[in-house]
Each structure stands twice: as structure tokens, then as C-alpha cells.
Design an enzyme around this catalytic site. Sequence first.
Site, mmCIF file in Angstrom:
data_model
loop_
_atom_site.group_PDB
_atom_site.id
_atom_site.type_symbol
_atom_site.label_atom_id
_atom_site.label_comp_id
_atom_site.label_asym_id
_atom_site.label_seq_id
_atom_site.Cartn_x
_atom_site.Cartn_y
_atom_site.Cartn_z
ATOM 1 N N ASP A 67 0.711 -1.182 0.238
ATOM 2 C CA ASP A 67 -0.165 -0.133 -0.104
ATOM 3 C C ASP A 67 1.220 1.345 -0.211
ATOM 4 O OD1 ASP A 67 -2.659 1.295 0.203
ATOM 5 O OD2 ASP A 67 -3.476 0.837 2.370
ATOM 6 N N ASP A 68 0.587 2.127 -1.389
ATOM 7 C CA ASP A 68 1.695 3.301 -1.115
ATOM 8 C C ASP A 68 3.283 3.014 -1.055
ATOM 9 O OD1 ASP A 68 -0.746 4.646 -0.995
ATOM 10 O OD2 ASP A 68 -0.285 5.464 0.681
ATOM 11 N N CYS A 85 -5.753 4.093 -3.660
ATOM 12 C CA CYS A 85 -5.957 2.230 -3.827
ATOM 13 C C CYS A 85 -6.746 1.800 -4.394
ATOM 14 C CB CYS A 85 -5.923 2.380 -2.333
ATOM 15 S SG CYS A 85 -6.273 1.411 -1.490
ATOM 16 N N ASP A 113 0.391 -0.507 -4.761
ATOM 17 C CA ASP A 113 -1.106 0.141 -5.452
ATOM 18 C C ASP A 113 -1.189 1.462 -6.033
ATOM 19 O OD1 ASP A 113 -0.721 1.202 -3.384
ATOM 20 O OD2 ASP A 113 -2.916 0.724 -2.566
ATOM 21 N N ASN A 114 0.236 1.711 -5.907
ATOM 22 C CA ASN A 114 0.697 3.501 -5.996
ATOM 23 C C ASN A 114 2.086 4.188 -5.413
ATOM 24 O OD1 ASN A 114 -2.874 3.967 -4.402
ATOM 25 N ND2 ASN A 114 -0.752 5.097 -3.319
#
Lengths: 506, 506
Positions: free
Chosen positions: B54-55, B94, B305-306
Site C-alpha cells: 500500500d503506497d 488505492c 497500488d500506487n
Amino acid sequence: MHTNYTLGGILTGVLLGIYSWLSPGIDYNVTYHPKATAQLRADSRPNIVLIVADDHGREAVGCYGNTAIRTPHIDQLAADGIRFSNAFCTTASCSPSRSVLLTGLHNHTNGMYGLEHQVHHFNSFDTVRSLPVLLEQAGYRTARIGKFHVAPERTYHFQQVLKGGGTNDPASIGRSPVEMARYCYDFLKEKSDQRSDARPFFLYFASDDPHRSNTVGSDGKPIFDGSKPNVFGNRPGGYPQVGDHFYQPREVKVPTYLPDTKACRAELAQYYESVSRIDQGVGRLVDYLKEAGQYDNTLIIYLSDNGAPFPGSKTTLYEPGMRLPFIVKLPKSHKKGFVQDALISWVDVTPTLLDFAGVTNVAKQGRSFKNIIEQENVTGWDEVYASHSLHEITMYYPMRVLRERQYKLIYNVAHALPFPMALDLYNSFTWQDILRTKQNVYGKRSANAFLNRPKFELYDLQADPDEVKNLAANPKYTATLKRMQEKLKRFQQQTRDPWVSKWEFE
Amino acid sequence: MHTNYTLGGILTGVLLGIYSWLSPGIDYNVTYHPKATAQLRADSRPNIVLIVADDHGREAVGCYGNTAIRTPHIDQLAADGIRFSNAFCTTASCSPSRSVLLTGLHNHTNGMYGLEHQVHHFNSFDTVRSLPVLLEQAGYRTARIGKFHVAPERTYHFQQVLKGGGTNDPASIGRSPVEMARYCYDFLKEKSDQRSDARPFFLYFASDDPHRSNTVGSDGKPIFDGSKPNVFGNRPGGYPQVGDHFYQPREVKVPTYLPDTKACRAELAQYYESVSRIDQGVGRLVDYLKEAGQYDNTLIIYLSDNGAPFPGSKTTLYEPGMRLPFIVKLPKSHKKGFVQDALISWVDVTPTLLDFAGVTNVAKQGRSFKNIIEQENVTGWDEVYASHSLHEITMYYPMRVLRERQYKLIYNVAHALPFPMALDLYNSFTWQDILRTKQNVYGKRSANAFLNRPKFELYDLQADPDEVKNLAANPKYTATLKRMQEKLKRFQQQTRDPWVSKWEFE
């Protein structure tokens, strides 16, 4: 069998609950106890019929002062009941407005931030408890016919979905309100079911009229033809049992927010015809209610989701978009033909209908106006709030509005963007004609001003009913502006508006 | 029992289907016939483990060139497999990004236009057929653990939801990837069920690390404290079985898009610690795969995700937001440690994984890169498209991107608006410090330029990797601009992007 509720004082119940009558007569205030022991008795609560027209502006109704249009049945409803002169939707977009009507929550609270259908795909939270669900729990039989346009289904569940289309297809029964009424007949006259022989009903009757026709191509996408007037669902040969009401462009009344052009008049003539069709549907529905012996025990409401489908009305929160027809035919009127000038909005409809049904223990953002319907000079009903965020998914343009009797404040959150035009309005003959002829006048505004708006718009509606003289930057109105901004922000905080953050961040 | 697929040429099937091996060896191309007669045979298709951080920005991974951070297990995966140097998410948010990963459709096509949780409430269309559903239909056992953040559940259904939180609560197991791995152990080593003793599995392993911590108040709303560094899920005493990796602000590598300030360094040190935690989760998961005898028959993907949760990366489509770590450990690598420079994006992940599973008859917008994974100097993989519309419901800022090897075009649809900041990024110590000290420099940009963007941004990434010299208005690049605009518009048309209308209407 149907005890008229004005006779009051009789302890009644239904299979699913017992009703405590706190006070008899018109002013009764019923608390519903859903878990109380069931009893089978005649139920004196009124039936409810909620008629929702699609894009029916207030300026196109006979009883609201239009002498050119023929809406005798809607007018008769007003003559039998009460006509509200200050009734407002809270968002001038179909799905969001219906979500407010059916939940008593602003759409920024119930989750329906924009249109439900196709790619737009907005829907309310699963946790929302809607009017049909609450009425069903309270023992009502519930049914809907015609346009739905809210989601998810489980949140807005009706027990029965009566035959009748909800599409904009001209062939759809949603374009034939007289037929729609016929398909409701069995439901209206049904006097018994397995649980009770006297349960009241809730009918949600939603036409496609007088929405613009959306012609759909073979790829399923709408075809817009801005080179000629839209037909608003009208078709050669008409619809079964619908009397012809044709209008000539020269005879229509062009409201001040529209341009008095040939193009606009031609579209208004078509629009009027579509309005006269829903009017006849109302007439037939009333006939059937009478025939079924239910008229005198039925609360009927006629309203529209938002204003007329012309640029300047629908999707805006200017007066033509949000100030709407609202007619209440009480089960028993004491003041037939009364005009009520209380300011009410669609967020109040669910609390009011629940109040009539004796359900008062549900937290909603609106409030019941049941007790003031026939009161003159009411106090405490002098302002409404409105909240619009999107129409189509690509049409982001949050507006928040405080509308008082004299002043109106519009907060255009995304004011840096050009005002987004709905595809059907952009491609309307009326608007395309403005573009073709390069006019910069549209009604009382410049087309430019219509498309490019300031952050705040403050209007004195008494001096300036067309909302064209923005007072927000006028030093004389600084205190008014500040007072209304504070109220608006507080409203947003209290209703858990996600966009309240924009006061700080943008 | 698990036939290694590189041995190829053996006709195999599963209970739910028969697989036709069109060509043996690494280049097999399996067509799956779900309705064929069931046969019980050993299934040689690989297991799939998709690890979604996540991130996690590319600049915070050892094997991507960061010599300060310690990510030995992720690096080992790359050493055992292939590291992609040009891998991109298509939207730096997300839920939308995960929806693309799991459907092979751009989020403007699958309906997940923004975040899924709380008031944002976006969700994909019911008609979308996602990766876990298709793999289940193809006979895979499917399970997920950790962060989910897509909806509706039926669209993204996994057979099993393994114990492990998906929240940002620091106490959540989503912050403890080593524990998450432990909870996957039974699933990984499960060798039989009622239908087959050799079905491959699909595990979707999604940590909360290294997302910022969202502290939540008693009202359920996040509390942001921009006066000190966020702790990114780190906590005193650490997490079970997680070795401490502490970092000093002086030792972190400040990427060029961030300001080299004390505030930013302090946050990066915390961020690194969180990254080292997910790294240990990866290590533990690999250990368990080996222990279960599955490592050599398992395709493992590590991605994010990013980009990193700092202004300038996440929620933007600048390179730090969209160019991400992407590591593929094949069941059997021929080129361990290979660096693949093909341009691929998250829309390609589902088609590729389906390809590995032998499912090739499903229409997706991305395309399988299975056959080129270990190829050098591939042709035809020289551009990716990206599409971001919203993050939070209030953060409307559609961007469409064509990213080639040399040039990148960003189309800011709502360019008139200030770039909307996610609440956690706006309130970050890094950004608040910029505001407090009234600096107008942020990385290589002015803070002003970061917030106010032109309609088109055109960058030469070779001459200007920081994307600060916009060539869109430079006459020398008119042809390039026009060429890329045409391609971008065509992409929008072909992928049924609702925002394609903005080329005409705004």
C-alpha cells in the site's frame, strides 16, 4: 371498513404492530412500536400515493399560474387539497432528488451523489432506511410503478413492482401514465391479503413524462439531435386512452429564465403536450382511487423531482430548478384549495409521510410538516437548504444553497470549472440555437454568466426574482453574506457533508 | 505431484475442466474450457501469489537503487526472478488501482472511479468479471488476506478471506505482514479438498504497510496531526516476529520530487521502517511457500497500488505516483535477476495471470506479457495509458495520460480547479512544514505549480525526468502534442471512458 383518521380516538393496530394514539383528530401524533404484540384490527391510517413527475417545472402547471397549459386534473387535486407555493427539491437531478424524497436525508448523506443509471453508477449506502422499507415494516402494502432510478434495490425495496416501464423509451409505459394508472388498479382495490384485510397501501407512481426523449442508437448510447425540437415522449398517434393536447409555439408562456426564441417555443409546445399526458395519468389514477372507494382515505402528493429539462432549470439550483409544484390532497381537507406558503423541501417528505403513517421514531434530516399543512401564517418554516454535487459522473459541480424568504445564497464549490451541461440539455434545440446564432443572452442572464459562476451568489429574491444581480461582493450585504455562509457551513457540518472540507481546503 | 510447467507437453486437466496444450514449454498457451467434462488429474498450472503493498514507491526499494533502505527479501525475489524497470499503475489511488489490477479494465470502465470506503463509496459494476472469480471458475482455490478496498464483494469474490485486518489501524494485522504470512500458511500447504488433490491456488496478499497511519477519533473520523511526523504504522515495541529496522533522518535518500527538509526526512525515516516491515512479510511468505514445497511452482508478484504517500507521488500521475516496483518470480526462471524494460501497466496484470492459469478467452483491456517476461529488447511494449478520476469523493481531478519511452502527455480535464490534496497528504508533516515556512519550492517544482496545472502537460522524460519543463505550448513540439492527443483520445474512445466527452464540451 376504512375508518377515517379524522374520527380519531379509536385504538387500532395492525398485524405487525400497535399504534398509540397520543392525540385524536387531525393533529394525531402516532408512535409506532414495531415489536409490540400483533393485533388484527381495521387500520385507519391513510393510504399514500406519491406521484413523482420527471422534470416538471412549476411554471408549466395551470394552478401555478400558467394560463396556456391544460392540467385540469392536477389543478383539481390542488382544488381538493393544498397547493404549496414554496416547495423545493434539494438537488435538481433525478436520482439524487428521488433518493432525498425516499429517505429524508440529503443526498450528500445518503450516498446518492449523482445519477444511478449506466456509467454514472451512484447508489445509496446499504445502511440507509428508506420510506418504502419503513412503511412496509409499519404494516403498509408497498408498490411502485414507472421510473425508479435509485439504488441499491435492497435499500429502496418495494414489495411489488407493478408492470410499467421506467425507461425513457417513447414506447415505454412510463410515457403513458394513463396506462400506468390502469396497471395500479388491482393494487389500489386489493382489500385483503394473508395478513390483514385492511392494511393501508403506499403507491409510488413515477412517470417518465415530461422528461426529454432520449433516442438510443444501436450501440445503446443516446442520440442527440440538436437541430430540431425534442419530442418529450410525444409520438404520432399518441398513447392509449390519452386525449390529444397539442400546443402551438405561439401560445406557450416563455418563462423569464428561457429565451423567447422560435426554437425554445417549439420545444415548450412539445413539453406542454408531455405535461398534459402526465396530467391525464393523474386524472385516471384519481378515478380509480374513487372507484376503489379509497379516495377519501388516501393522501395524494404530486411533485416533480426537479425543474424543467431546459438549461437554466434542471441541474441548477436557481429557482426554476428547485422551486417546484407540490400539491397535497389530504384524506380529508378542511381547507380545500388552500395555498400554503411554508418553505418545505423534499427532505421533509419522508418524515411527513412517516408521520401520517404513525412512524415517528426514525431519525431523518427533514421534519414532518403534517401538523401545519392547513395552517395559515405558519412560523418556523422560513428556510430550506439544498445540496447538489453531480448529475452525470462527469458533471462535477457541487453547489450548496441556503434559501430564505428574501435572500438566497449559492456556494459554488467548484466555481473555477465551467458549469457542466447535461448531454440532453447541451444538445437541446433551445441551447444549440443559442450557440448557432452566437447569442450571449439567455433568459435574463448572459450565456457566459450562466456557464461561468462566482464562488458565492447572493440574491435578494424580492427585488430580483430572476437571480441576476449578485450581491455577494456588495459591501452593503457583507453581514447578510457572512450570516448565511455561517448557517450554510453549519448545515453542512450537521448533515455530515463530505464537501464541508472545501471551506478549509479550497 | 506438481508437474513443473516448463516440462510441458503433458496433457493435464482439473476437475472443472480440461486444458488443451497448444504448444509445450515456456510458451504454452492454454485455452480453458470450463464446461468440458471434469477429470481428476494433477494440475500443473502454477500457484499465484499477488503481493500488493500500500503506497510503496519505487524509490524506496533496495533493488531499484536505494542503498539506504533495507529490503533484502524483496531484493531476493528480484534476484530469483525478473525486475521490471518500466511498470506503471494506471491510477494512483488505492481502490481504483486495485480494481484495475483485479479486472484488467481501466477504472473508468469498471466503475471504480474513486475510493471505496466510507463516504467515497465507489464500486465496480456488477457485470465485471474479476481475476479471483475467473480463477475460481478455472479451478483455482482463491483466498485473500489484508486490505481489500474494492466492491461489491460479489464482483471481487474470493473463496476464503483469511484472518487478517484490512484497516489502517496500527493494531491491525494489516500492519503486521509477518503475521499475515503466518495466517496464510494453512492455505498454502493445503493439498487436498473435496474436489481435487492438486488444485493450484491464488493468494492475494495485501498489506496496510507502508501507508500512513490514520489515527481515528472517537467519532470514527481520522485525526490528522501535521505538527509531527506520521508513524506509518510503526509502534513502540514493534510487531510480533518483526526485526527492528530503524532509520535515521540523515541517512534516508530524499527523492528529487520531495523537499530535502528536516520534516520530510523525519517522515521518510518512519516510512522506511514501514517498508522494511512489509519486506519481512514477503520474506516470511517465501519461507512458508518453500516449507510447503510450493515455491518452485508458484508465480509471485510484488507490486504497489500506487506511489509513496507524499504530495508529489500518490494521487498524481507524475512518475513517482505511477512508476512502481514490479517484481515477478516465475515458477522457474531462466534468467534469474533479469531486468525487463518493457512498459507494462496494472491493466496487464489480470490478463497475464489468467494466461498463466490457462484462461485466455476473456476480453480485457490489458494484454498478457507472459510470453515476453524473460525476453530482451522486446518490441511493441513502448507505451502505457493511465486514467485517474477521483480519489476521495470530493477530489475530482480527472487526468488522462499517455506515457511513452521518451514523451509523456498528461491531460488535466479539470485543470481550472486547484489540484485536490488527499486529507492525509495535505495534513502530512512534510506538506504542513512547506505551508508553515511559506516555501514555494517543493522538490523540483514550485508548490504553486504543483497545485495549479495547465490543461496539457507534455514532458520529454529523457531530457527532463522530473517533469518540470512543460513542452505543450512549445511550437517545436506541436506535432508531438497533436499526435499524442489523438492517441489519448482514441484510447478513451476505445475504453469507453465517460470523460471522453470533455474533449468536445470543455
